[in-house]
Design a protein around this motif. Sequence first.
Motif, mmCIF file in Angstrom:
data_model
loop_
_atom_site.group_PDB
_atom_site.id
_atom_site.type_symbol
_atom_site.label_atom_id
_atom_site.label_comp_id
_atom_site.label_asym_id
_atom_site.label_seq_id
_atom_site.Cartn_x
_atom_site.Cartn_y
_atom_site.Cartn_z
ATOM 1 N N GLY A 4 9.809 -1.286 10.150
ATOM 2 C CA GLY A 4 8.536 -1.995 10.078
ATOM 3 C C GLY A 4 7.821 -1.774 8.761
ATOM 4 N N LEU A 5 7.814 -0.539 8.272
ATOM 5 C CA LEU A 5 7.124 -0.252 7.015
ATOM 6 C C LEU A 5 7.865 -0.828 5.815
ATOM 7 C CD1 LEU A 5 5.918 3.402 7.687
ATOM 8 C CD2 LEU A 5 4.513 1.352 7.465
ATOM 9 N N TYR A 6 9.179 -0.862 5.863
ATOM 10 C CA TYR A 6 9.955 -1.468 4.771
ATOM 11 C C TYR A 6 9.640 -2.958 4.664
ATOM 12 C CZ TYR A 6 14.040 -3.169 2.169
ATOM 13 O OH TYR A 6 14.870 -3.798 1.261
ATOM 14 N N PHE A 7 9.708 -3.682 5.768
ATOM 15 C CA PHE A 7 9.448 -5.119 5.735
ATOM 16 C C PHE A 7 7.975 -5.403 5.479
ATOM 17 C CE2 PHE A 7 13.640 -5.341 7.563
ATOM 18 C CZ PHE A 7 14.132 -6.579 7.140
ATOM 19 N N GLY A 8 7.090 -4.498 5.889
ATOM 20 C CA GLY A 8 5.669 -4.690 5.640
ATOM 21 C C GLY A 8 5.329 -4.743 4.161
ATOM 22 N N VAL A 9 6.044 -3.981 3.346
ATOM 23 C CA VAL A 9 5.844 -4.029 1.894
ATOM 24 C C VAL A 9 6.023 -5.452 1.383
ATOM 25 C CG1 VAL A 9 6.803 -3.311 -0.334
ATOM 26 C CG2 VAL A 9 6.477 -1.629 1.477
ATOM 27 N N PHE A 10 7.052 -6.121 1.860
ATOM 28 C CA PHE A 10 7.356 -7.459 1.357
ATOM 29 C C PHE A 10 6.441 -8.514 1.975
ATOM 30 C CE2 PHE A 10 11.072 -4.916 0.535
ATOM 31 C CZ PHE A 10 11.316 -5.234 -0.786
ATOM 32 N N ALA A 11 5.871 -8.208 3.136
ATOM 33 C CA ALA A 11 4.839 -9.101 3.669
ATOM 34 C C ALA A 11 3.649 -9.149 2.713
ATOM 35 C CB ALA A 11 4.401 -8.624 5.057
ATOM 36 N N VAL A 12 3.275 -7.994 2.159
ATOM 37 C CA VAL A 12 2.183 -7.944 1.183
ATOM 38 C C VAL A 12 2.594 -8.654 -0.104
ATOM 39 C CG1 VAL A 12 0.722 -6.407 -0.202
ATOM 40 C CG2 VAL A 12 1.284 -5.801 2.165
ATOM 41 N N LEU B 196 -2.111 -5.235 7.271
ATOM 42 C CA LEU B 196 -3.407 -5.906 7.331
ATOM 43 C C LEU B 196 -4.333 -5.415 6.215
ATOM 44 C CD1 LEU B 196 -5.207 -7.889 8.916
ATOM 45 C CD2 LEU B 196 -5.962 -5.939 10.312
ATOM 46 N N ALA B 197 -4.344 -4.105 5.978
ATOM 47 C CA ALA B 197 -5.201 -3.547 4.930
ATOM 48 C C ALA B 197 -4.784 -4.049 3.554
ATOM 49 C CB ALA B 197 -5.152 -2.017 4.968
ATOM 50 N N GLY B 198 -3.471 -4.042 3.281
ATOM 51 C CA GLY B 198 -2.980 -4.510 1.987
ATOM 52 C C GLY B 198 -3.279 -5.975 1.749
ATOM 53 N N ILE B 199 -3.115 -6.793 2.784
ATOM 54 C CA ILE B 199 -3.335 -8.235 2.639
ATOM 55 C C ILE B 199 -4.818 -8.548 2.462
ATOM 56 C CG2 ILE B 199 -3.250 -10.409 3.922
ATOM 57 C CD1 ILE B 199 -0.543 -9.489 5.007
ATOM 58 N N ILE B 200 -5.665 -7.914 3.240
ATOM 59 C CA ILE B 200 -7.108 -8.169 3.098
ATOM 60 C C ILE B 200 -7.580 -7.806 1.696
ATOM 61 C CG2 ILE B 200 -9.383 -7.384 3.858
ATOM 62 C CD1 ILE B 200 -8.295 -7.261 6.687
ATOM 63 N N LEU B 201 -7.117 -6.669 1.165
ATOM 64 C CA LEU B 201 -7.492 -6.288 -0.192
ATOM 65 C C LEU B 201 -7.005 -7.317 -1.204
ATOM 66 C CD1 LEU B 201 -8.759 -4.314 -2.143
ATOM 67 C CD2 LEU B 201 -6.609 -3.016 -2.156
ATOM 68 N N ALA C 3 -3.022 -3.187 -3.852
ATOM 69 C CA ALA C 3 -2.752 -3.547 -2.453
ATOM 70 C C ALA C 3 -1.612 -2.721 -1.872
ATOM 71 C CB ALA C 3 -2.440 -5.041 -2.354
ATOM 72 N N LEU C 4 -0.543 -2.548 -2.642
ATOM 73 C CA LEU C 4 0.597 -1.769 -2.155
ATOM 74 C C LEU C 4 0.250 -0.281 -2.049
ATOM 75 C CD1 LEU C 4 3.612 -3.423 -4.020
ATOM 76 C CD2 LEU C 4 2.953 -3.673 -1.625
ATOM 77 N N MET C 5 -0.608 0.198 -2.956
ATOM 78 C CA MET C 5 -1.022 1.596 -2.870
ATOM 79 C C MET C 5 -1.859 1.826 -1.626
ATOM 80 S SD MET C 5 -0.363 4.217 -4.733
ATOM 81 C CE MET C 5 -0.665 5.942 -4.325
ATOM 82 N N VAL C 6 -2.771 0.907 -1.336
ATOM 83 C CA VAL C 6 -3.573 1.006 -0.115
ATOM 84 C C VAL C 6 -2.661 0.904 1.106
ATOM 85 C CG1 VAL C 6 -5.309 -0.203 1.279
ATOM 86 C CG2 VAL C 6 -5.726 0.220 -1.154
ATOM 87 N N TYR C 7 -1.678 0.006 1.043
ATOM 88 C CA TYR C 7 -0.694 -0.116 2.129
ATOM 89 C C TYR C 7 -0.043 1.238 2.407
ATOM 90 C CZ TYR C 7 3.619 -1.496 4.528
ATOM 91 O OH TYR C 7 4.654 -1.602 5.430
ATOM 92 N N ALA C 8 0.418 1.899 1.339
ATOM 93 C CA ALA C 8 1.090 3.193 1.501
ATOM 94 C C ALA C 8 0.137 4.252 2.044
ATOM 95 C CB ALA C 8 1.678 3.644 0.169
ATOM 96 N N LEU C 9 -1.077 4.298 1.521
ATOM 97 C CA LEU C 9 -2.038 5.322 1.942
ATOM 98 C C LEU C 9 -2.417 5.162 3.409
ATOM 99 C CD1 LEU C 9 -4.352 5.430 -1.205
ATOM 100 C CD2 LEU C 9 -2.627 7.107 -0.527
#
Length: 434
Positions: free
Chosen positions: A196-204, A247-252, A380-386
Amino acid sequence: MAREALSAIKREGLMGVIQRYDMNPSLSRCWVWILAFGIFVQVAGELFNNDGSRHAVQMYICLFAPSLVLLIWQRFALYLWGNISGLIFFSMLLWVFFHGVMHPGSQGGGGYWFKVSLLICLYVFSVATLVRRTSKFNFFLLFLVAIVAFFAWWTIYYQFGVLDRKFEYNAMRFADRFSELGWNGLADFKHPVVAGLYFGVFAVVIIYLFVGSNINVFQGFFLALAAVGTFGYVMLSFTRGAWFATLAGIILLLILFPNRRSRYLICLVGLSLLVAPFVFWNELQYEMLRGVSGRDTIWRSWFERLPEFWLFGAGAGASFNYVFDYDSGEYPVWHAHNFYFQLWYEYGVFGFALFLLLAASLLVKGWQCRTLPLARLGLALMVYALVAMITDIDSVFTRPSPWWVVVWVPVGILLGIRQPEKQKSDTGYATVAR
């Protein structure tokens, strides 16, 4: 030819010859594609490879060896590390290395921790170098998105169309969470959280390409199709950490790109968040009842043990052991299920503080450079990771893994971007901000 090279060295000095060749546009373009291919081998290799040792060999040949050559050729890329973020990054790697060597509780010898630190450095250097060629990096991202979206759609088709999984909440939530393609070991992440986290990166990344670049109708349709497949995979992994991080990465991203496309997507996201509770009320109630899936008891145990390790940690690579005692038996876990807690547990307060300082310095740099599209993606990706680290990700100071895509890619992007007023012509690697 050798005689000409020797005479040039005598005339200009070795550094002068290196710098002159370093500014050669054709040679620079060659290095860009070499590094791009190496990063592709690491990132997409998580999908194509079902043999970890073979994937490792491919990365050493295609990524780490060329990166090391280029790093030496670039006189160790002092232009990249000679800033606050770069110095903190190096300090953190040095702490990881010496902690691994000197702490009696560390797992593995000095050779292992030197190799891990060097590989992380080379990986971040490769991403940062590629980022300095914005157009090529965007094309590279688009190519990666195509591969990842293909595997997402293929997994959805294979799981429901071939393996005949039930498209029902109870079946998918408890037995059929997405973690693999299901055919010949391809795209097998072993665990839904990792998948889920791997594919979430590419969603962003897909949202970045949609709102942050000039695209035509065909490209827009392709990105929309890729988004549906990738978001579908993330949702069906039932990894709530990936849900909130995405959601956090996309909103940012949507806030940082104030244009018509982003406004449409903000309305779509807002509408979805309003409608979802009515459509999925029973499912949401169950998810809320699950809470953090027992992580609170692990975290409570972490706080109870804090006096034992708070200063210097338990050692690099040390496992945080906790056992759930159920009526059906014992269920052991080996990490704190919170990256920040696990990091402190292994490397002590100094390692924990260095990582937080690195993240903070990169966020500040990204914000200062926010006029650059890639800086916005990096943020956005940094916030995603955090956000993902709050409940998931056990360690990033290991040999290459999917966690590298989640954590070290945004670090490389934010280290590689430059202040707009400092950017030079893009004809070669020597023309960088000093």
